[in-house]
Design a protein around this motif. Structure first.
Motif, PDB file in Angstrom:
ATOM      1  N   ARG A 180       6.252 -39.533   3.843  1.00 50.71           N
ATOM      2  CA  ARG A 180       5.623 -38.258   4.219  1.00 50.71           C
ATOM      3  C   ARG A 180       4.167 -38.453   4.635  1.00 50.71           C
ATOM      4  O   ARG A 180       3.707 -37.844   5.598  1.00 50.71           O
ATOM      5  CB  ARG A 180       5.705 -37.272   3.059  1.00 50.71           C
ATOM      6  CG  ARG A 180       7.098 -36.714   2.822  1.00 50.71           C
ATOM      7  CD  ARG A 180       7.068 -35.646   1.730  1.00 50.71           C
ATOM      8  NE  ARG A 180       8.372 -35.057   1.531  1.00 50.71           N
ATOM      9  CZ  ARG A 180       8.864 -34.042   2.242  1.00 50.71           C
ATOM     10  NH1 ARG A 180       8.121 -33.507   3.199  1.00 50.71           N
ATOM     11  NH2 ARG A 180      10.064 -33.559   1.997  1.00 50.71           N
ATOM     12  N   PHE A 215      11.910 -38.746  13.941  1.00 51.05           N
ATOM     13  CA  PHE A 215      11.165 -38.582  12.684  1.00 51.05           C
ATOM     14  C   PHE A 215       9.674 -38.829  12.910  1.00 51.05           C
ATOM     15  O   PHE A 215       8.823 -38.033  12.508  1.00 51.05           O
ATOM     16  CB  PHE A 215      11.755 -39.538  11.642  1.00 51.05           C
ATOM     17  CG  PHE A 215      10.879 -39.756  10.455  1.00 51.05           C
ATOM     18  CD1 PHE A 215      10.592 -38.701   9.582  1.00 51.05           C
ATOM     19  CD2 PHE A 215      10.325 -41.007  10.198  1.00 51.05           C
ATOM     20  CE1 PHE A 215       9.771 -38.905   8.468  1.00 51.05           C
ATOM     21  CE2 PHE A 215       9.511 -41.212   9.091  1.00 51.05           C
ATOM     22  CZ  PHE A 215       9.234 -40.158   8.234  1.00 51.05           C
ATOM     23  N   TRP A 216       9.370 -39.969  13.523  1.00 52.49           N
ATOM     24  CA  TRP A 216       8.001 -40.287  13.918  1.00 52.49           C
ATOM     25  C   TRP A 216       8.053 -41.218  15.114  1.00 52.49           C
ATOM     26  O   TRP A 216       8.864 -42.151  15.125  1.00 52.49           O
ATOM     27  CB  TRP A 216       7.216 -40.972  12.784  1.00 52.49           C
ATOM     28  CG  TRP A 216       5.767 -41.177  13.163  1.00 52.49           C
ATOM     29  CD1 TRP A 216       4.757 -40.296  13.003  1.00 52.49           C
ATOM     30  CD2 TRP A 216       5.208 -42.334  13.818  1.00 52.49           C
ATOM     31  NE1 TRP A 216       3.588 -40.814  13.509  1.00 52.49           N
ATOM     32  CE2 TRP A 216       3.841 -42.074  14.022  1.00 52.49           C
ATOM     33  CE3 TRP A 216       5.726 -43.550  14.279  1.00 52.49           C
ATOM     34  CZ2 TRP A 216       2.989 -42.979  14.643  1.00 52.49           C
ATOM     35  CZ3 TRP A 216       4.874 -44.454  14.892  1.00 52.49           C
ATOM     36  CH2 TRP A 216       3.520 -44.168  15.077  1.00 52.49           C
ATOM     37  N   PRO A 268       4.269 -41.841   7.856  1.00 55.49           N
ATOM     38  CA  PRO A 268       5.589 -41.929   8.503  1.00 55.49           C
ATOM     39  C   PRO A 268       5.707 -43.084   9.493  1.00 55.49           C
ATOM     40  O   PRO A 268       6.800 -43.568   9.769  1.00 55.49           O
ATOM     41  CB  PRO A 268       5.729 -40.577   9.212  1.00 55.49           C
ATOM     42  CG  PRO A 268       4.313 -40.103   9.422  1.00 55.49           C
ATOM     43  CD  PRO A 268       3.558 -40.609   8.239  1.00 55.49           C
ATOM     44  N   ARG A 294       8.267 -36.222  15.509  1.00 53.05           N
ATOM     45  CA  ARG A 294       8.316 -35.192  14.471  1.00 53.05           C
ATOM     46  C   ARG A 294       9.219 -34.028  14.883  1.00 53.05           C
ATOM     47  O   ARG A 294       8.828 -32.859  14.833  1.00 53.05           O
ATOM     48  CB  ARG A 294       6.914 -34.693  14.135  1.00 53.05           C
ATOM     49  CG  ARG A 294       5.969 -35.808  13.666  1.00 53.05           C
ATOM     50  CD  ARG A 294       4.577 -35.268  13.380  1.00 53.05           C
ATOM     51  NE  ARG A 294       3.619 -36.311  13.078  1.00 53.05           N
ATOM     52  CZ  ARG A 294       3.369 -36.803  11.875  1.00 53.05           C
ATOM     53  NH1 ARG A 294       4.040 -36.328  10.828  1.00 53.05           N
ATOM     54  NH2 ARG A 294       2.469 -37.750  11.685  1.00 53.05           N
ATOM     55  N   ASN A 345      12.361 -30.890  12.365  1.00 51.12           N
ATOM     56  CA  ASN A 345      12.438 -29.450  12.134  1.00 51.12           C
ATOM     57  C   ASN A 345      13.420 -28.759  13.079  1.00 51.12           C
ATOM     58  O   ASN A 345      13.807 -27.614  12.862  1.00 51.12           O
ATOM     59  CB  ASN A 345      11.045 -28.816  12.251  1.00 51.12           C
ATOM     60  CG  ASN A 345      10.437 -29.025  13.639  1.00 51.12           C
ATOM     61  OD1 ASN A 345      10.825 -29.938  14.360  1.00 51.12           O
ATOM     62  ND2 ASN A 345       9.483 -28.178  13.994  1.00 51.12           N
TER      63      ASN A 345
END
Length: 602
Positions: free
Chosen positions: A315, A209-210, A318, A213, A216
């Protein structure tokens, strides 16, 4: 004018000097080592160091084929951590039982962990100096003291090193490496060092996620690629629960129901946060406490509010969401969902969680205070380092540490017990008796302090008081094997071995735990020896050794029994085995010396 132009041209074409990552890693390691260096001169601590290291006959063997097999088989202290055991065995081969060598390894491993953690952060985030500051805060924080200064907590520094190595390997995998095998290999080493690293696969999802990233790419894909890691975590979790249950560690809080343990969780999290900000007055043990309903509710509301606020900004910020969730998840194996041990929390449990928390905090401070962030974080790190240097001094020896800890947590009966036992070994019986009496007062329904009190009274030749305490234990705990063992001890001290044997047989009939039966057989062997039944005494003592090889004092009494049978070479061998573990026993030293002189060729 021309000179100014040349200067301007040079500054425009020459890139600024930037330290390469390896140099920053070495600098961080050196600074970490310097902060903890004073611990290298410290002693072992009579709080798990004894059973785990310096009185453990297997560890004394050093690194041998036999001890390597033992390292992978043993679940002493309720855990399976073979790589940590191998590390301890290697220390004995290199340094013997010199505590300084063992402390040196702990400090060096923590310094290496910090270096690798920085490299992992830098590879994952791409930001060199923020990564260095996050690693620095983790490195010098006073909550690291327990993990570094406590020899038995080699588990933390070694598992932390392989955890950081897993992060570094994952950074390479996530950026295009075709195989997750290096990550799995480092993770396996971490699991074999300490099982609480089982949360790593979940932490890697947070890293996706962080800062990576990668969401996606699809959450399903990210989970599937980590299935081997989740399987490894599940296997080690099952092994740990089994070994803890087998060792009785899961029963230490059998008087605390599930609801009470779960109620402690939000309070523990909040206290960990408080101690992160101001880590002063550290105790080696925080016993379980019963919190008021308003305290539990307030802690739960604070955690919920913090988590909600942080997730609402996931968002736009993060980094703090990833760091906060890292902290929460990494603490889960030790937060009390499944309770192992008597502690409500422990500084050492933050070793992995603080890595992510400081990563998120550094990025957050960089956003909030921008240009001054480096200065503020650097000043915070300096304060933390000073607090650490000061507070490591309490770990120099057992009395200093336990007396300091008792000043902070005065109702920790386990600390009273260990400090009292240390005084007993030093022949300081009255201070020991006072500590054990306090333990009885604090925990009247715990038979352990009463047992220690009887031992102290016997050592002080206060036989009538000892008998009274033993009789009271039998009245309060009629089904306990220890009650009858206590009275048997008084019978032996007052030259009534036949009555002692009757009580010992009652004790043996009341327990199936090997270590407890070994203690009673040991006591029976001593009583038989006082009756002059030396062969029977020897048989019982050998049975005790077979059940519990770590019960080192049996070798001393076995030597006495063998000497009484005039089997002098065997007696000398038994004394030698005992003195390997307890080299400062003057009575055993003298007896062994006399046997050597007698057995020398004339």
């Amino acid at each position: 004018m021309a000179r100014r132009d040349r200067s301007t041209q040079k500054s425009a074409t020459t890139p600024p000097r930037v330290w390469p990552p390896w140099r920053i890693a070495l600098a961080l390691a050196a600074l970490t080592f310097a902060v903890f260096a004073r611990t290298i001169g410290f002693d072992f601590i009579r709080f798990d160091d004894d059973l785990g290291v310096y009185l453990n006959p297997q560890i004394h063997k050093g690194l041998t084929p036999e001890s390597i097999v033992w390292a992978f088989r043993t679940t002493e202290l309720g855990f399976w951590f073979p790589l940590t055991r191998l590390s301890q065995l290697l220390d004995v081969s290199l340094f013997g039982m010199n505590a300084s060598g063992h402390h040196f390894t702990n400090v060096a491993q923590h310094a290496a962990t910090v270096a690798v953690l920085f490299l992992a952060f830098e590879r994952l985030t791409g930001d060199r100096w923020k990564s260095a500051l996050a690693a620095l805060l983790f490195a010098v924080h006073p909550l690291r003291i327990e993990s570094v200064a406590w020899v038995i907590e080699r588990k933390d520094t070694l598992s932390g090193f392989f955890w950081a190595l897993s992060l570094l390997a994952y950074a390479r995998f996530a950026r295009g490496a075709t195989s997750i095998v290096p990550v799995a290999a480092a993770f396996l080493c971490a699991l074999l060092s300490k099982p609480n690293v089982v949360t790593l696969p979940a932490i890697l999802l947070l890293i996706d996620f962080w800062p990576l990233r990668r969401l996606n790419e699809g959450v399903g894909k990210l989970v599937i690629e980590k299935l081997p890691l989740f399987a490894m975590s599940a296997a080690l979790t099952a092994i740990t629960v089994f070994t803890q249950k087998d060792a009785g560690a899961l029963d230490l809080l059998r008087g605390v129901d599930t609801a009470q343990r779960l109620a402690n969780i939000p309070v523990a999290y909040v206290l960990y946060l408080r101690d992160t900000v101001w880590p002063w007055n550290r105790s080696v043990l925080y016993p379980f406490e019963y919190w008021a309903a308003w305290q539990i509710a307030a802690a739960g509301l604070l955690l919920a509010a913090l988590t909600g606020l942080i997730l609402a900004r996931a968002r736009t910020a993060p980094w703090i969401a990833a760091g906060w969730l890292w902290f929460l998840i990494a603490l889960l194996p030790n937060i009390g969902i499944v309770q192992a041990g008597v502690q409500s929390r422990a500084d050492r449990f933050t070793y992995l969680g603080h890595m992510g928390l400081f990563l998120g905090l550094v990025w957050t401070l960089a956003q909030v205070i921008s240009a001054r962030a480096n200065l503020v974080i650097g000043a915070w790190a300096a304060v933390l380092a000073l607090l650490t240097i000061v507070q490591t001094g309490y770990w120099k020896d057992t009395p200093t540490l336990l007396e300091h800890s008792l000043a902070i947590t005065p109702r920790a009966t386990l600390l009273l017990t260990n400090l009292g036992l240390e005084y007993m070994d030093r022949g300081q019986y009255e201070p020991a008796r006072a500590l054990f009496a306090r333990g009885v007062e604090i925990a009247p329904d715990d038979i352990g302090p009463r047992n220690n009190l009887v031992n102290a009274l016997v050592a002080m030749n206060r036989d009538a008081d000892a008998m009274q305490a033993a009789e009271e234990a039998i009245r309060r705990f009629p089904q306990s094997d220890l009650s009858y063992s206590m009275r048997a001890r008084v019978f032996i001290a007052t030259q009534r071995p036949a009555e002692a044997i009757a009580d010992i047989d009652r004790a043996i009939a009341r327990t199936e735990v090997p270590a407890e039966r070994a203690a009673h057989l040991h006591q029976r062997g001593v009583a038989l020896h006082s009756l002059g039944r030396f062969a029977e005494s020897e048989a019982e003592l050998r049975r005790a050794i077979a059940l519990d090889p770590a019960r080192h004092s049996v070798e001393r009494d076995l030597a006495n029994s063998l000497a009484a049978q005039k089997r002098y070479p065997e007696a000398l061998a038994a004394y030698s085995r005992y003195l390997t573990l307890v080299p400062d026993d003057p009575v055993a030293q003298q007896a062994a010396a006399q046997l050597r002189a007698y057995l020398q060729p004339r």
